[in-house]
Write a protein that holds these residues in place. Structure first.
Motif, PDB file in Angstrom:
ATOM      1  N   PHE A  23       0.998  -1.208   0.100  1.00 25.56           N
ATOM      2  CA  PHE A  23      -0.104   0.160   0.147  1.00 25.56           C
ATOM      3  C   PHE A  23       0.989   1.183  -0.034  1.00 25.56           C
ATOM      4  O   PHE A  23       0.269   2.276  -0.546  1.00 25.56           O
ATOM      5  N   ILE A  24       2.160   1.270   0.392  1.00 26.05           N
ATOM      6  CA  ILE A  24       3.070   2.325   0.433  1.00 26.05           C
ATOM      7  C   ILE A  24       4.021   2.383  -0.946  1.00 26.05           C
ATOM      8  O   ILE A  24       3.746   3.302  -1.577  1.00 26.05           O
ATOM      9  N   ALA A  25       4.408   1.075  -1.412  1.00 28.30           N
ATOM     10  CA  ALA A  25       5.257   0.908  -2.635  1.00 28.30           C
ATOM     11  C   ALA A  25       4.423   1.028  -3.936  1.00 28.30           C
ATOM     12  O   ALA A  25       4.713   1.631  -5.048  1.00 28.30           O
TER      13      ALA A  25
ATOM     14  N   ALA B 106      -7.944   5.853 -11.841  1.00 31.31           N
ATOM     15  CA  ALA B 106      -7.570   4.374 -12.018  1.00 31.31           C
ATOM     16  C   ALA B 106      -6.763   3.739 -11.078  1.00 31.31           C
ATOM     17  O   ALA B 106      -7.032   2.827 -10.320  1.00 31.31           O
ATOM     18  N   GLY B 107      -5.586   4.469 -10.794  1.00 32.43           N
ATOM     19  CA  GLY B 107      -4.614   3.828  -9.984  1.00 32.43           C
ATOM     20  C   GLY B 107      -4.962   4.068  -8.514  1.00 32.43           C
ATOM     21  O   GLY B 107      -4.582   2.931  -7.751  1.00 32.43           O
ATOM     22  N   VAL B 108      -5.760   4.997  -8.195  1.00 33.88           N
ATOM     23  CA  VAL B 108      -6.268   5.369  -6.873  1.00 33.88           C
ATOM     24  C   VAL B 108      -7.335   3.957  -6.655  1.00 33.88           C
ATOM     25  O   VAL B 108      -7.242   3.540  -5.607  1.00 33.88           O
ATOM     26  N   LEU B 109      -8.259   3.822  -7.381  1.00 30.15           N
ATOM     27  CA  LEU B 109      -9.163   2.962  -7.487  1.00 30.15           C
ATOM     28  C   LEU B 109      -8.550   1.294  -7.378  1.00 30.15           C
ATOM     29  O   LEU B 109      -9.279   0.236  -6.921  1.00 30.15           O
ATOM     30  N   ALA B 110      -7.406   1.278  -7.875  1.00 22.78           N
ATOM     31  CA  ALA B 110      -6.830  -0.175  -8.167  1.00 22.78           C
ATOM     32  C   ALA B 110      -6.130  -0.635  -6.813  1.00 22.78           C
ATOM     33  O   ALA B 110      -5.782  -1.675  -6.479  1.00 22.78           O
ATOM     34  N   ARG B 111      -5.795   0.466  -5.896  1.00 26.93           N
ATOM     35  CA  ARG B 111      -4.983   0.343  -4.744  1.00 26.93           C
ATOM     36  C   ARG B 111      -5.789  -0.402  -3.671  1.00 26.93           C
ATOM     37  O   ARG B 111      -6.880  -0.149  -3.378  1.00 26.93           O
ATOM     38  N   GLY B 112      -5.566  -1.447  -3.350  1.00 27.89           N
ATOM     39  CA  GLY B 112      -6.232  -2.372  -2.348  1.00 27.89           C
ATOM     40  C   GLY B 112      -7.261  -3.083  -2.848  1.00 27.89           C
ATOM     41  O   GLY B 112      -7.712  -3.152  -4.185  1.00 27.89           O
ATOM     42  N   ILE B 113      -7.927  -4.068  -1.887  1.00 30.78           N
ATOM     43  CA  ILE B 113      -8.918  -5.038  -2.262  1.00 30.78           C
ATOM     44  C   ILE B 113     -10.352  -4.730  -1.829  1.00 30.78           C
ATOM     45  O   ILE B 113     -10.362  -4.869  -0.443  1.00 30.78           O
ATOM     46  N   VAL B 114     -11.296  -4.270  -2.555  1.00 28.97           N
ATOM     47  CA  VAL B 114     -12.658  -3.703  -2.072  1.00 28.97           C
ATOM     48  C   VAL B 114     -13.546  -4.626  -2.836  1.00 28.97           C
ATOM     49  O   VAL B 114     -13.681  -4.872  -4.057  1.00 28.97           O
TER      50      VAL B 114
ATOM     51  N   ALA C  59     -15.579   2.854   0.580  1.00 31.93           N
ATOM     52  CA  ALA C  59     -14.153   2.946   0.327  1.00 31.93           C
ATOM     53  C   ALA C  59     -14.085   4.318  -0.027  1.00 31.93           C
ATOM     54  O   ALA C  59     -12.925   4.969  -0.175  1.00 31.93           O
ATOM     55  N   ALA C  60     -15.052   5.028  -0.345  1.00 32.62           N
ATOM     56  CA  ALA C  60     -15.043   6.751  -0.909  1.00 32.62           C
ATOM     57  C   ALA C  60     -14.206   7.327  -0.076  1.00 32.62           C
ATOM     58  O   ALA C  60     -13.176   8.144  -0.735  1.00 32.62           O
ATOM     59  N   PRO C  61     -14.401   7.638   1.466  1.00 33.49           N
ATOM     60  CA  PRO C  61     -13.156   8.634   1.965  1.00 33.49           C
ATOM     61  C   PRO C  61     -11.889   8.277   1.840  1.00 33.49           C
ATOM     62  O   PRO C  61     -10.992   9.071   1.663  1.00 33.49           O
ATOM     63  N   MET C  62     -11.765   6.834   1.936  1.00 37.16           N
ATOM     64  CA  MET C  62     -10.172   6.414   1.835  1.00 37.16           C
ATOM     65  C   MET C  62      -9.604   6.559   0.397  1.00 37.16           C
ATOM     66  O   MET C  62      -8.492   7.340   0.248  1.00 37.16           O
ATOM     67  N   ARG C  63     -10.357   6.544  -0.491  1.00 36.08           N
ATOM     68  CA  ARG C  63      -9.977   7.093  -2.023  1.00 36.08           C
ATOM     69  C   ARG C  63      -9.818   8.259  -2.341  1.00 36.08           C
ATOM     70  O   ARG C  63      -8.901   8.719  -2.830  1.00 36.08           O
ATOM     71  N   ALA C  64     -10.719   8.973  -1.918  1.00 33.86           N
ATOM     72  CA  ALA C  64     -10.572  10.664  -1.794  1.00 33.86           C
ATOM     73  C   ALA C  64      -9.325  11.197  -1.199  1.00 33.86           C
ATOM     74  O   ALA C  64      -8.847  12.140  -1.764  1.00 33.86           O
ATOM     75  N   GLY C  65      -9.031  10.487   0.003  1.00 37.13           N
ATOM     76  CA  GLY C  65      -7.935  11.196   0.491  1.00 37.13           C
ATOM     77  C   GLY C  65      -6.987  10.752  -0.230  1.00 37.13           C
ATOM     78  O   GLY C  65      -5.657  11.493  -0.033  1.00 37.13           O
ATOM     79  N   ASN C  66      -6.593   9.506  -0.754  1.00 34.86           N
ATOM     80  CA  ASN C  66      -5.356   9.042  -1.616  1.00 34.86           C
ATOM     81  C   ASN C  66      -5.240   9.804  -2.732  1.00 34.86           C
ATOM     82  O   ASN C  66      -4.120  10.255  -3.191  1.00 34.86           O
ATOM     83  N   LEU C  67      -6.408  10.132  -3.338  1.00 30.62           N
ATOM     84  CA  LEU C  67      -6.258  11.305  -4.534  1.00 30.62           C
ATOM     85  C   LEU C  67      -5.954  12.420  -4.208  1.00 30.62           C
ATOM     86  O   LEU C  67      -4.905  12.970  -4.854  1.00 30.62           O
TER      87      LEU C  67
END
Length: 332
Positions: free
Chosen positions: A195-197, A280-288, A242-250
């Protein structure tokens, strides 16, 4: 399931909660992880990040040791160059005294923060890591009378307290093939932080196994990967949560450490940036997804990376969703 399943918790600040509440919520996650049969519960170290509440994993581990009895507890990880190796050895030997046979010391080479905050911590910088790691290892083994420090050692006549009889298991947290290779060469466990790399852990696991040399800490290699995972009753509900996590990552990609306190706020932010090529990269991070799909993808991750253990980051917009996710994907 032929791999161990564990939990990594970053003490995320949920909704309108405070960081202090986030710390207390991590202890609830620890209790849930033990109840559900997870192998380990690890907490992380971060500094000067408003959305996370765990700058001192050793304190959370001590608190968790008093409310659990079977699950292994550890750091994922202590940023070693921020501290004196002797102090880290003594802190974790004291934790081992509180929960014998249940303590893991995962260390990292990075600062766990930005360079300016690192300077405020008086960090030594990542270039000091090999020396710090060697000293830490020696003090841990000496404290448990596994490999007493000799007169020829730079740390002669200096000993970490309290003494054994056991010592924490030692791991290196990695984000590159190079650091995974180092973990193998010194004969400790390795966990690759996908998740970092933002990369697959397979090459790092392979490099670690190839470089592995037995040590006083470990006779055989043990490799883990850590990833984001969020399960809900349905795939649609998981996407919503997952929306708050993804928004924060973006937002972080724009250099903005922004915390989204509600799902609608996060959904609106993501909708506004629907054309952003980085989304797309943000959405691909992690398993949801729903329980079955998340479990299947975790199984596949263990198989394709060759990992002995998978750590799932306990994410979700609130404590209830984090614990429910762990319930849905608990070890079989």
């Amino acid at each position: 399931m032929t791999y161990a399943l564990s939990v990594l918790d970053l003490s995320p600040v949920s909704g309108t909660n405070t960081q202090a509440q986030a710390v207390r919520e991590s202890l609830e996650v620890a209790k849930a992880a033990e109840r559900l049969g997870y192998h380990r519960f690890w907490v992380a170290e971060h500094h000067n990040i408003g959305g996370l509440g765990s700058p001192a994993p050793e304190i959370l581990i001590a608190a968790a040791s008093q409310i659990t009895s079977t699950i292994r507890l550890g750091s994922g990880g202590v940023m070693l160059v921020n501290y004196s190796p002797l102090k880290v050895a003594e802190v974790f030997m004291e934790l081992e005294a509180l929960a014998p046979g249940r303590i893991d010391l995962g260390v990292g080479r990075a600062l766990g923060t930005d360079p300016r905050t690192g300077a405020a911590l008086r960090t030594s910088g990542s270039e000091a890591f090999p020396q710090y790691f060697a000293l830490l290892s020696a003090w841990l083994l000496d404290a448990a009378d596994v490999e007493p420090i000799t007169d020829a050692h730079p740390a002669r006549e200096i000993h970490a307290n309290p003494k054994g009889p056991s010592h924490p298991d030692l791991f290196l947290l990695c984000t590159s093939v190079e650091s995974a290779t180092f973990a193998g060469q010194v004969g400790v466990g390795m966990v690759f932080a996908e998740f970092i790399a933002r990369a697959d852990g397979g090459p790092a696991v392979a490099a670690y196994r190839q470089a592995f040399a037995p040590s006083a800490f470990r006779q055989t290699p043990w490799a883990g990967v850590a990833t984001i995972a969020l399960a809900a009753e349905t795939a649609a509900e998981a996407e919503r949560l997952a929306a708050p996590m993804r928004a924060g990552n973006l937002a972080t990609l724009d250099g903005e450490r922004r915390r989204f306190t509600s799902i609608p706020e996060a959904q609106a932010f993501l909708a506004e940036r629907a054309g952003d090529p980085r989304l797309a990269g943000v959405l691909a991070r992690g398993i949801v997804g729903d329980a079955a799909s998340v479990q299947a993808r975790l199984d596949d991750k263990a198989r394709t990376t060759g990992a002995d253990e998978v750590f799932v980051m306990a994410v979700g917009p609130d404590l209830q969703s984090r614990i429910r996710s762990l319930e849905l994907i608990k070890p079989s």
